[in-house]
Enzyme design. Sequence first.
Site, PDB file in Angstrom:
ATOM      1  CG  HIS A  64      74.336  49.297-112.229  1.00 15.07           C
ATOM      2  ND1 HIS A  64      75.540  49.581-111.632  1.00 15.07           N
ATOM      3  CD2 HIS A  64      74.526  49.495-113.568  1.00 15.07           C
ATOM      4  CE1 HIS A  64      76.410  49.956-112.562  1.00 15.07           C
ATOM      5  NE2 HIS A  64      75.823  49.911-113.745  1.00 15.07           N
ATOM      6  N   PRO A 104      77.987  42.179-115.908  1.00 15.53           N
ATOM      7  CG  PRO A 104      77.244  43.894-114.509  1.00 15.53           C
ATOM      8  CD  PRO A 104      78.070  42.648-114.518  1.00 15.53           C
ATOM      9  CD  GLN A 141      74.114  46.084-113.665  1.00 18.64           C
ATOM     10  OE1 GLN A 141      74.185  46.482-114.839  1.00 18.64           O
ATOM     11  NE2 GLN A 141      75.129  46.120-112.829  1.00 18.64           N
ATOM     12  CG  ASN A 196      79.415  57.583-116.080  1.00 24.87           C
ATOM     13  OD1 ASN A 196      79.619  58.069-117.190  1.00 24.87           O
ATOM     14  ND2 ASN A 196      78.768  56.450-115.912  1.00 24.87           N
ATOM     15  N   GLY A 246      84.277  40.508-117.700  1.00 25.77           N
ATOM     16  CA  GLY A 246      83.531  41.309-118.653  1.00 25.77           C
ATOM     17  C   GLY A 246      83.995  41.044-120.071  1.00 25.77           C
ATOM     18  NE  ARG A 282      79.518  45.035-111.326  1.00 22.98           N
ATOM     19  CZ  ARG A 282      80.135  45.146-112.492  1.00 22.98           C
ATOM     20  NH1 ARG A 282      79.651  45.944-113.422  1.00 22.98           N
ATOM     21  NH2 ARG A 282      81.208  44.445-112.774  1.00 22.98           N
ATOM     22  CB  THR A 313      75.398  48.394-121.715  1.00 20.31           C
ATOM     23  OG1 THR A 313      74.781  48.584-120.444  1.00 20.31           O
ATOM     24  CG2 THR A 313      74.669  49.184-122.777  1.00 20.31           C
ATOM     25  CB  ALA A 360      78.807  50.010-109.669  1.00 25.03           C
ATOM     26  CG  ASN A 361      80.535  51.110-113.371  1.00 23.52           C
ATOM     27  OD1 ASN A 361      81.548  51.096-112.667  1.00 23.52           O
ATOM     28  ND2 ASN A 361      80.221  50.116-114.175  1.00 23.52           N
ATOM     29  CE1 TYR A 394      75.555  55.167-116.367  1.00 27.63           C
ATOM     30  CE2 TYR A 394      76.689  53.250-115.464  1.00 27.63           C
ATOM     31  CZ  TYR A 394      76.470  54.147-116.506  1.00 27.63           C
ATOM     32  OH  TYR A 394      77.172  54.033-117.676  1.00 27.63           O
TER      33      TYR A 394
HETATM   34  C1  LIG Z   1      80.752  46.828-123.363  1.00 19.98           C
HETATM   35  C2  LIG Z   1      80.655  47.007-121.876  1.00 19.98           C
HETATM   36  C3  LIG Z   1      79.434  47.307-121.306  1.00 19.98           C
HETATM   37  C4  LIG Z   1      79.307  47.417-119.912  1.00 19.98           C
HETATM   38  N1  LIG Z   1      78.063  47.624-119.351  1.00 19.98           N
HETATM   39  C5  LIG Z   1      77.903  47.545-118.010  1.00 19.98           C
HETATM   40  C6  LIG Z   1      76.598  47.542-117.429  1.00 19.98           C
HETATM   41  O1  LIG Z   1      75.556  47.573-118.099  1.00 19.98           O
HETATM   42  N2  LIG Z   1      76.521  47.465-116.074  1.00 19.98           N
HETATM   43  C7  LIG Z   1      77.632  47.407-115.274  1.00 19.98           C
HETATM   44  O2  LIG Z   1      77.509  47.346-114.040  1.00 19.98           O
HETATM   45  N3  LIG Z   1      78.882  47.391-115.810  1.00 19.98           N
HETATM   46  C8  LIG Z   1      79.036  47.429-117.141  1.00 19.98           C
HETATM   47  N4  LIG Z   1      80.302  47.326-117.685  1.00 19.98           N
HETATM   48  C9  LIG Z   1      81.460  47.093-116.821  1.00 19.98           C
HETATM   49  C10 LIG Z   1      81.763  45.592-116.706  1.00 19.98           C
HETATM   50  O3  LIG Z   1      80.733  44.903-116.007  1.00 19.98           O
HETATM   51  C11 LIG Z   1      83.094  45.331-115.974  1.00 19.98           C
HETATM   52  O4  LIG Z   1      83.026  45.936-114.691  1.00 19.98           O
HETATM   53  C12 LIG Z   1      84.309  45.873-116.736  1.00 19.98           C
HETATM   54  O5  LIG Z   1      84.285  45.459-118.089  1.00 19.98           O
HETATM   55  C13 LIG Z   1      85.613  45.414-116.090  1.00 19.98           C
HETATM   56  O6  LIG Z   1      85.704  43.991-116.084  1.00 19.98           O
HETATM   57  P1  LIG Z   1      86.650  43.201-117.136  1.00 19.98           P
HETATM   58  O7  LIG Z   1      88.023  43.778-116.980  1.00 19.98           O
HETATM   59  O8  LIG Z   1      86.572  41.759-116.745  1.00 19.98           O
HETATM   60  O9  LIG Z   1      86.094  43.468-118.513  1.00 19.98           O
HETATM   61  C14 LIG Z   1      80.446  47.247-119.083  1.00 19.98           C
HETATM   62  C15 LIG Z   1      81.688  46.985-119.676  1.00 19.98           C
HETATM   63  C16 LIG Z   1      81.796  46.843-121.039  1.00 19.98           C
HETATM   64  C17 LIG Z   1      83.133  46.490-121.646  1.00 19.98           C
END
Ligand SMILES: Cc1cc2nc3c(=O)[nH]c(=O)nc-3n(C[C@H](O)[C@H](O)[C@H](O)COP(=O)(O)O)c2cc1C
Length: 357
Positions: free
Chosen positions: A172, A22, A97, A232, A314, A224, A24, A174-175, A177
């Site tokens: 969601h 996912p 998501q 955050n 991602g 997730r 954004t 995670a992260n 939120y």
């Molecule tokens: C531009 C961007 C936007 C993201 N938005 C979300 C999101 O909306 N929801 C989410 O759970 N994670 C989000 N993430 C985290 C990614 O889903 C992922 O966990 C992260 O990029 C690490 O994976 P990767 O190394 O394969 O990129 C975002 C990451 C990036 C780079």
Amino acid sequence: MNLFSPIKIGNYTLRNRIFMAPMTRSRSVQNNVPNALMAKYYEQRASAGLIISEGAQISTEGIGYPYTPGIHTDQQVEGWKRVTQAVHDKGGTIFLQLWHVGRISHSAFHNGKLPVAPSAVKPKGKVYTFEGMKEFETPRALTGEEINKIVKAYANGARNALKAGFDGVEIHSANGYLLDQFLHDGTNTRVDEYGGSIENRSRFLFDVIKAVSAQIGADKTGVRLSPSGTFNGMTDSNPQKHFTYVCEKLNAFNLAYLHIIDALEGDIRHGANVVELSMLRDAYKGILVTNGGYDKKRANAVIENNQADAVAFGVLFLANPDLPERFKTNSGFNEAHRDTFYTQDEKGYTDYPTMQK
Ligand SMILES: Cc1cc2nc3c(=O)[nH]c(=O)nc-3n(C[C@H](O)[C@H](O)[C@H](O)COP(=O)(O)O)c2cc1C
């Protein structure tokens, strides 16, 4: 078994284990409604085994970033239909998501009302608003009644997602939120049934899972988590113990999958407190998706070693719409341009070339 082995998730048989994480992208420029440009972006990436959409707000209260899509109005449901149709026309599968940012927001998004959270714990740093960067504020702690309303908003979001043609949803949690703010004890200092022990801190998440599953079926519901995440401002006194508990409890729900953001280097790593994927694999018996800095080699290895069933990518998927084909043919990759991750037009969005071009 490798990235190209088909996999069953709920009742869907997916053509590969290369999932799109996912992300954004802030292209919902009008009223948080998905548009034709977004349909094009997702359609370009339909060869993923599963696309997990960018976070979509379950309510206006859940907003924390400009131009992000929602899933709580009829107009938004109509907008998403274009996206799901485009992906399905290419033979893809797509989950939405469900997102509520909690304290990672600002009163500027809420007509002057404070963002909400488990507890009045202020995030460090600044938040990006329509009026530029602003200091985070101390959020307002939710009442038990309000928490129940948010549970219903998640269920409503799930129902809307299916109306919009999605094949399922990912909750969601995670992260940093809202749901994650309840799970981590650094941000949850409540003394009611939603705070204190991990049993209490995970109550909200489990209530949401129950409500969403009752609405659309557990076989269409994913979750997730980021057990090692410090993004955050997340902190936890014992993430290994707490997240192992959560993963064990998740077994009872028969979810489509559990999606773990594995420990990454840098700002989303708990240092010595990192929760190893193998611990979670032991705790959770269902389909496990992993994510975080994977390349083809590491991803194949994690599947071959039975540490996970699928891998979400991602940034690699963002910059390479034909990522599965590139993996298959051992081709090179486009480089991602970070300056256009959250801009509002096609530049850095739908103009990353495929190999044929
Ligand atoms: C531009 C961007 C936007 C993201 N938005 C979300 C999101 O909306 N929801 C989410 O759970 N994670 C989000 N993430 C985290 C990614 O889903 C992922 O966990 C992260 O990029 C690490 O994976 P990767 O190394 O394969 O990129 C975002 C990451 C990036 C780079």
